[in-house]
Design an enzyme around this catalytic site. Structure first.
Site, PDB file in Angstrom:
ATOM      1  N   GLY C  49       3.615   9.661  12.802  1.00 29.64           N
ATOM      2  CA  GLY C  49       2.795  10.597  13.564  1.00 29.64           C
ATOM      3  C   GLY C  49       1.512  10.940  12.844  1.00 29.64           C
ATOM      4  O   GLY C  49       0.610  11.522  13.415  1.00 29.64           O
ATOM      5  N   GLY C  51      -0.819   9.022  11.966  1.00 29.65           N
ATOM      6  CA  GLY C  51      -1.976   8.294  12.472  1.00 29.65           C
ATOM      7  C   GLY C  51      -2.311   7.050  11.681  1.00 29.65           C
ATOM      8  O   GLY C  51      -3.391   6.490  11.811  1.00 29.65           O
ATOM      9  N   ALA C  89       4.805  10.799  -0.142  1.00 31.17           N
ATOM     10  CA  ALA C  89       3.932  10.865  -1.317  1.00 31.17           C
ATOM     11  C   ALA C  89       2.456  10.719  -0.955  1.00 31.17           C
ATOM     12  O   ALA C  89       1.640  10.366  -1.804  1.00 31.17           O
ATOM     13  CB  ALA C  89       4.319   9.784  -2.342  1.00 31.17           C
ATOM     14  N   ARG C  91       0.893   8.450   0.565  1.00 30.22           N
ATOM     15  CA  ARG C  91       0.545   7.153  -0.021  1.00 30.22           C
ATOM     16  C   ARG C  91       0.073   6.115   0.982  1.00 30.22           C
ATOM     17  O   ARG C  91      -0.467   5.089   0.577  1.00 30.22           O
ATOM     18  CB  ARG C  91       1.753   6.579  -0.763  1.00 30.22           C
ATOM     19  CG  ARG C  91       2.951   6.282   0.124  1.00 30.22           C
ATOM     20  CD  ARG C  91       4.163   5.808  -0.690  1.00 30.22           C
ATOM     21  NE  ARG C  91       3.983   4.467  -1.230  1.00 30.22           N
ATOM     22  CZ  ARG C  91       4.117   3.347  -0.547  1.00 30.22           C
ATOM     23  NH1 ARG C  91       4.450   3.392   0.713  1.00 30.22           N
ATOM     24  NH2 ARG C  91       3.921   2.170  -1.134  1.00 30.22           N
ATOM     25  N   GLN C  92       0.266   6.324   2.268  1.00 28.24           N
ATOM     26  CA  GLN C  92       0.057   5.193   3.176  1.00 28.24           C
ATOM     27  C   GLN C  92      -1.409   4.806   3.309  1.00 28.24           C
ATOM     28  O   GLN C  92      -1.741   3.624   3.265  1.00 28.24           O
ATOM     29  CB  GLN C  92       0.696   5.462   4.546  1.00 28.24           C
ATOM     30  CG  GLN C  92       2.216   5.467   4.450  1.00 28.24           C
ATOM     31  CD  GLN C  92       2.870   5.069   5.765  1.00 28.24           C
ATOM     32  OE1 GLN C  92       3.309   3.944   5.947  1.00 28.24           O
ATOM     33  NE2 GLN C  92       2.897   6.012   6.688  1.00 28.24           N
ATOM     34  N   ALA C 284     -10.731   5.841  -0.074  1.00 30.90           N
ATOM     35  CA  ALA C 284     -10.028   6.947   0.572  1.00 30.90           C
ATOM     36  C   ALA C 284      -8.860   7.373  -0.292  1.00 30.90           C
ATOM     37  O   ALA C 284      -8.322   6.580  -1.060  1.00 30.90           O
ATOM     38  CB  ALA C 284      -9.521   6.486   1.939  1.00 30.90           C
ATOM     39  N   GLU C 289       0.210  15.592   2.676  1.00 26.30           N
ATOM     40  CA  GLU C 289       0.901  16.701   2.002  1.00 26.30           C
ATOM     41  C   GLU C 289      -0.055  17.751   1.451  1.00 26.30           C
ATOM     42  O   GLU C 289       0.229  18.961   1.549  1.00 26.30           O
ATOM     43  CB  GLU C 289       1.791  16.157   0.893  1.00 26.30           C
ATOM     44  CG  GLU C 289       2.982  15.370   1.437  1.00 26.30           C
ATOM     45  CD  GLU C 289       3.711  14.627   0.348  1.00 26.30           C
ATOM     46  OE1 GLU C 289       4.828  15.033   0.004  1.00 26.30           O
ATOM     47  OE2 GLU C 289       3.137  13.647  -0.178  1.00 26.30           O
TER      48      GLU C 289
END
Lengths: 632, 305, 338
Positions: C49, C51, C89, C91-92, C284, C289
């Site tokens: 979710g 994005g 984390a 991290r994506q 980026a 979080e």
């Protein structure tokens, strides 16, 4: 369960413009009927108790919660579901397009219900203002978006529908010079606003069976025996599994694999899975669960983390006789010296509570063994890589004979990182040779899945009169609950970030994760950092007040700059702390002044960038603020 | 989960009463179903199997409302949303829109009946305090020798304790009857940790009418919910204020009395403190609602004193 | 004496680390520039979710030179997609966004080489955007659809792969020293509240949130994450409480476990700050979080500003606030009496 055969209902109704004549079971709710019998899965069961709104549909033009509507009430009515808003092959409605444009859908699980509520709001009052829109969406919970872009979407749709805004506002922005930095509309929004996207609980497979789980009523008990014979013999039951059915190494977890997929020899928390029944339908499976006889011997349990750390406390896991899951220490400088240098020393204790992830999609999954003998699990897992590793060992299969497919996730926040139920599904699929589906109830999800670590923090900070921190002693004890899950990592992150983005020359940080017989604590967005920094940021204000400093000021005095050395002695590159402080201070028009009870003197309150306090009754509020009743 | 063997939808009061009279033990009457379905879930009643359910929503004798001689008869099928959408009801029952907007949310208001809320007799029921303030009665039907007979009972007598009422076997509540207070100002206060879908811990309702000539109180109705096992009508306080011109001090004094009535087992101190402020606010908001001047609030007392 | 309802403001600062903690993190991706001038990406991406799918489509579109709506992203399937590991984390964007960028560059390199040869120019003059590809400072230009066709007719399928690494070190077991992350972000939030001194209820009327995200690939998406995080923070600050008694929960469902509704939401004002990450192709960092960290203390600090009581134990329910007000008042009376 009854000995009688229930009398079917004969229903005639119209749904999304189609006339239908169907039978239904007397106990079915309208939600069950449209999802299971009519395969219209846009309406969801987010909670089953009328609290979340994901089940909202129109019945005779009125928006209702279909989880609270016995299906008999739908006889002779006209029903409209999310699927009916557009009609097959039709264009999305302006409300749906607006949701797409503003980015109002994230995980998407609440979205069909939310679109229905928005549609209803504008049908009831095409001129509804933002306060009335909020009121009319008050029965729909969203956990991902913070509602803000949903409001924006409803206002946009209202304006387009009334002609005040051109329909072109619903279209995508142009490419500009780059797609980086562009507000590209979400790819998955159309499938979500239309209700077409299927989540695991919406998926069906031919020959699919249904699972229900027996869960422990005790916080800590030995399992003397489990008698599944009556359950197994119940007509409609395909199999019952317990830990005896696990062929491989039965343990999962993140840092320590201390959790069996079903309780083995003892239960360690209320709600722990003990056995699972697979049957033709959910009702039969649930009935079979009630026929499983378990002989428990309750034993002493511990429910408080600090108590669990004492000598003589009941031991949760034999490998950790002191009940410590993990202790993370950080040391820098000379603490005693640091406090000696301080002009002011402030001590305070803080507590944060256990929090539930409350993603709108309760856990669900389907497992099957495919034609190449690959054990396959379809579920909204946040970490299929890790789950595959663990499951392969647990069911004793080569890793490439185990397959995890991620179904669309209706919210995670860390709560779907753990392999809480996929092991049971895999075993049942292996034992029956059929696809097996498990869908958690909301209560099952709340009672049995991981929570945010509750924390108790003892803080001691020393400062000079000019506001500079000289020393910090930080001790945090977290209740890790009955199993390790992500506790070690949460403690580590909490410790590393604990003292905040400040230069602290002398410090001692000790963070403890402790086993208890409470619901396990696990990964939850920020992984320990919001608990530890809650303490730090509260503490900074307390210290600022004693020193007569503005809260921005005390942070600027202490903040890290480029090249700062952190609490773990890492040298940073660029540090943007000053920039974000400046940006926030400016954006909110902050009225500088020392920390204290300044509310009544401030000059920065009540701006256009705040909302009015909520006073229910927007839709019938009398004109003029003076006459407006303030309903508390 | 709630399961049952039979689900009946009688289409006349006579049929409903006959079914109810002969119903197997454990059968339940259903109005909006918005209480029974959440109740039959883990953490509350758990899995519940009923031999039968008798749904009253298609019984025409329970629909709609009639007004006569300063009283209104609200059929048992009247739902909460109607107090918001029906202009006539809003005019006749000035406190009910405020009570209704605080009740759950739009979807549930379309389904939940006022009568069902009262019959449930939860101490947290929002509909009961306003009905007390409006001298509410219930009209109850039963079969006597095959004929339908009715009785009426004051709601104060009907509700005996949490979940306990005077409803006898074979009886069905057919209407809620109460005063119409056209021209009064109405208000409703409720505490919540949030602004929607709130189960109240304390609620207060007020309706007031001032004499046009001298601005004294012609009539005032006050009731509280959530502070004792049954909701309370504040008759003493009403008497104290009737015929008086309301000053700040008078409102404060009036608000002190009910605090002593807080008997609720849980969170007692909190409710006691809240009740004081609530009664003040309820009176003031009701005054504002009928366009009357509200006494000076500059020196309003708060929990700080 | 106080008004019944009083307002106040508070702030809090925060910091957070990007990607997995105190370890080496990794993610892999495959890319193909496809027929029709479209693109295909396959990576173990976990859209929950936040994005990320859209973000990857933007990254791929930018790197390949096609439109985001022409990007297809493969399912997350251990038998079908390379490892990119979990959603967590924060991290994506960092791990998968960058590995997708690398994979796309790899694919583009193949395409550019063929096209450069076809046009007889240097490969490094070739640029592409939004479905068109050209050689800089020349008239040579064609659609991506044509370019892919030419590449394939020359016998080369423009596929690529990428693996991105984030270097974190473990922590020393005694003094905790180490470099747990290679990228950090910073944030600040300000809260404006209204406290009802009769009931203890707190409403949050405004939040200002300034967060460093390195580089905002999709600004609206960043805002959405901040808004969602703020409201979760608000929920924990004021109303959510998973309660246990001897191991048994008292909050079985959403009637007792209270979540923020549409009527509880402050006006959320976001400021995106970009301090580019020097160690990654995209620059980026992340926001998922970090958005949630400063909210609760900002609200508690605002309550203090409004009514002079400090709540040190969450959540700040109406009862706790009222009890704190009563205690403060009693202490004040005691002082006055002394």
């Amino acid at each position: 369960m009854s000995e009688q055969t229930p009398t079917d209902l004969q229903l005639e109704f119209q749904i999304n413009g189609r006339n239908m004549k169907r039978r239904a079971k007397p106990h079915q709710r309208l939600l069950d009927f449209i999802r299971d019998d009519l395969a219209l899965t846009g309406a969801k069961e987010g909670c089953g108790a009328g609290e979340c709104g994901t089940c909202s549909v129109f019945v005779d033009g009125k928006l209702v919660k279909s989880c609270l509507m016995p299906v008999a009430k739908a006889n002779g009515t006209k029903i409209e579901t999310i699927e009916g808003l557009t009609g097959w092959g039709g264009d999305l409605t302006p409300v749906q397009k607006a949701f797409h444009k503003t980015g109002a859908s994230q995980c998407g699980y609440c979205i069909p219900g939310m679109v229905m509520a928005a549609t209803s709001a504008l049908r009831e009052n095409p001129k509804a203002d933002i306060e009335e829109i909020k009121e009319r969406l008050g029965g729909n919970i969203c956990r991902c978006t913070g509602y803000t872009k949903i409001f924006e979407a409803v206002e946009m749709a209202r304006d387009v529908l009334s002609g005040e805004a051109s329909a072109t506002v619903l279209e995508a922005d142009g490419p500009g010079k780059s797609y980086i930095g562009n507000n590209v509309r979400r790819l998955d929004a159309p499938s979500k606003v239309s209700g077409r996207l299927r989540y695991a609980g919406d998926m069906v497979m031919p020959g699919m069976l249904h699972m229900q789980v027996l869960r422990s009523p005790h916080a800590h008990a030995l399992i003397k025996s489990i008698d599944t014979s009556a359950a197994e013999n119940l007509p409609g039951v395909a199999c019952v599994i317990t830990s005896d059915d696990v062929p491989g190494e039965d343990g999962f977890g993140v840092f320590v694999h201390d959790q069996p997929i079903m309780a083995r020899g003892r239960v360690r928390y209320v709600g722990e899975a003990i056995a699972a029944v697979t049957a033709d339908d959910v009702l039969t499976a649930a009935h079979a669960v009630s026929l499983i006889k378990v002989e428990y011997e309750p034993v002493a349990a511990v429910f408080d983390a600090e108590e669990a750390m004492q000598n003589g406390a009941p031991v949760v896991h034999d490998y950790a006789p002191d009940n410590i899951v993990k202790h993370i220490p950080i040391r820098k400088g000379d603490l005693e010296q640091g406090f000696a240098e301080a002009d002011l020393v402030v001590e305070q204790t803080y507590e944060t509570q256990a929090v539930e992830h409350a993603y709108l999609e309760p856990e669900a999954g389907i497992a099957y063994v495919d034609h190449d003998d690959v054990v396959t699990v379809v579920s909204p897992s946040q970490n299929i890589t890790h789950h595959r590793h663990m499951l392969a060992k647990i069911i004793d299969r080569p890793i490439n004979k185990v397959r995890f497919i991620m179904s669309p996730v209706g919210g995670g926040f860390g709560g779907k990182e753990d392999m809480i139920y996929q092991g049971m599904l895999a075993l049942a699929a292996m034992k029956t040779g059929a696809p097996v589906r498990l869908v958690y109830t909301r209560e099952e999800s709340i009672i049995s899945t991981a929570k945010r670590h509750p924390a108790r923090i003892t803080y001691k900070m020393g400062l000079k009169n000019d506001g500079r921190i000289t020393a910090v002693s930080f001790r945090m004890i977290c209740d890790g609950g009955a199993y390790g899950l992500s506790t070690e990592g949460v403690m580590r992150k909490a410790a590393i970030l604990s003292c905040g983005p400040y230069n602290v020359p002398n410090l001692e940080i000790d963070v403890y994760g402790v086993y208890t017989h409470n619901t396990p604590s696990g990964a939850f967005r920020t992984f320990g950092a919001m608990q530890s920094q809650f303490a730090t940021e509260s503490h900074m204000d307390i210290c600022a007040e004693k020193l007569g400093l503005d809260p921005f000021e005390i942070r600027r005095i202490n903040m890290m700059h480029d090249g700062a050395v952190t609490h773990t002695q890492q040298t940073l590159g660029s540090v943007s702390m000053g920039r974000v402080l400046d940006a926030a201070e400016k954006a909110c028009r902050w009225d500088t002044g020392p920390v204290g009870m300044r509310g009544q003197e401030r000059s920065d309150l009540g701006g256009d960038d705040t909302r009015p306090p909520c006073t229910l009754g927007a839709r019938f509020r009398k004109t003029g603020d003076d006459d407006r009743q303030e309903v508390a | 989960m709630l399961t049952c063997d039979q689900y009946h939808m009688p289409t006349s009061l006579a049929d409903a009463l006959a079914l109810w009279q002969d119903a197997p033990e454990g059968t339940r009457l259903v109005a909006g179903a918005t209480d029974i379905l959440p109740w039959a879930r883990e953490g509350r009643a758990g899995n519940v199997h009923l031999p039968a359910m008798i749904d009253l929503s298609r019984v025409p004798e329970l629909d709609g409302y009639t007004v006569e001689d300063g009283r209104i008869r609200l059929g048992a099928n009247v739902v909460y949303q109607q107090f918001l959408t029906d202009e006539k009801l809003r005019a006749l029952l000035p406190c009910m829109p405020y009570c209704s907007i605080w009740f759950a949310d739009d979807q549930i208001r379309e389904q939940a009946t006022l009568a069902g809320n009262i019959v449930n007799a939860s101490p947290a029921a929002d509909g009961t305090p306003p009905m007390l303030a409006l001298n509410g009665e219930l009209e109850i039907a039963r079969l006597e020798d095959g004929d339908i007979s009715h009785r009426t009972i004051a709601i104060t007598d009907f509700i005996k304790g949490p979940g306990s009422t005077d409803l006898q076997p074979g009886e069905i509540v057919t209407a809620v009857i109460c005063d119409t207070l056209e021209g009064y100002g109405g208000s409703f206060q409720k505490v919540g940790q949030r602004r929607s879908l709130v189960i109240s811990s304390v609620c207060a309702v007020a309706c007031v009418k001032l004499n046009e000539d001298d601005g004294t109180v012609a009539d005032i109705r006050l009731a509280l919910g959530g502070i004792s096992p049954v909701p309370l009508r504040l008759t003493k306080t009403e008497q104290m204020l009737t015929g008086k011109r309301l000053t700040r001090e008078m409102i404060v004094e009036a608000a002190r009395q009910p605090a002593d009535l807080v008997a609720s087992r849980t969170r007692r101190e909190y409710r006691r403190v809240v009740v004081r402020g609530f009664v003040e606010a309820a009176i003031e908001d009701a005054l504002a609602d009928c366009g009357a001047a509200v006494p000076n609030t500059d020196t309003r007392e708060t929990a700080n004193v | 004496m106080m008004e019944r309802k009083v307002r106040g403001r508070g702030m809090a600062a925060s910091w957070y680390g990007i990607a997995r903690t105190a370890t080496i993190d990794r993610a892999g991706a495959w890319a193909e520039i496809d027929d029709g001038g479209t693109g295909k990406i396959v990576t173990g991406v976990t859209e929950i979710g936040e994005g990320i799918l859209t973000l990857l489509a933007q990254v791929a579109a930018e790197e390949m030179g096609v439109k985001p709506e022409d990007i297809t992203i493969g399912d997350n399937d251990t038998a079908r997609s390379p490892e990119a590991a979990h959603a967590g984390a924060t991290r994506q964007t960092y791990m998968i966004g960058n590995s997708v960028a690398l994979a796309c560059r790899d694919a583009r390199a193949k395409l550019d080489k063929e096209l450069a040869d076809h046009w007889d120019v240097d490969a490094d003059t070739i640029e592409a955007f939004d479905g068109e590809i050209w050689s800089k400072d020349s008239n040579l230009k064609m659609s991506m659809e044509e370019a892919v066709d030419i590449c394939k007719k020359r016998g080369v399928v423009p596929v690529g792969s990428g693996s991105f690494t984030a270097h974190g070190t473990g922590l020393d077991p005694v003094d905790g020293s180490g470099s747990p992350w290679q990228a950090y972000v910073f944030g600040t939030q300000v809260a404006e509240v209204e406290v009802d001194t009769v009931t203890g209820e707190v409403q949050v009327l405004g939040i200002w949130a300034a967060h460093d995200v390195g580089r905002a690939i999709n600004p609206r998406g960043v805002e959405g994450q901040i808004e969602g995080g703020v409201v979760q923070g608000l929920g924990q600050a004021l109303m959510e409480d998973y309660q246990l008694e001897d191991g048994h929960t008292k909050t079985h469902g959403f009637a007792k476990y209270i979540l923020p509704t549409s009527l509880d939401i402050p006006e959320i004002n976001t400021v995106i700050v970009e301090d580019r990450d020097p160690k990654s192709p995209l620059g980026a960092k992340g926001i998922g979080e970090p958005a949630l960290v400063p909210t609760a203390p900002a609200i508690m600090n605002a309550i203090y500003d409004a009514v002079g009581v400090r709540i040190t134990s969450l959540p700040a329910t109406p009862e706790k606030v009222l009890a704190a007000l009563e205690a403060k008042s009693a202490a004040g009376q005691l002082e006055a009496a002394e």
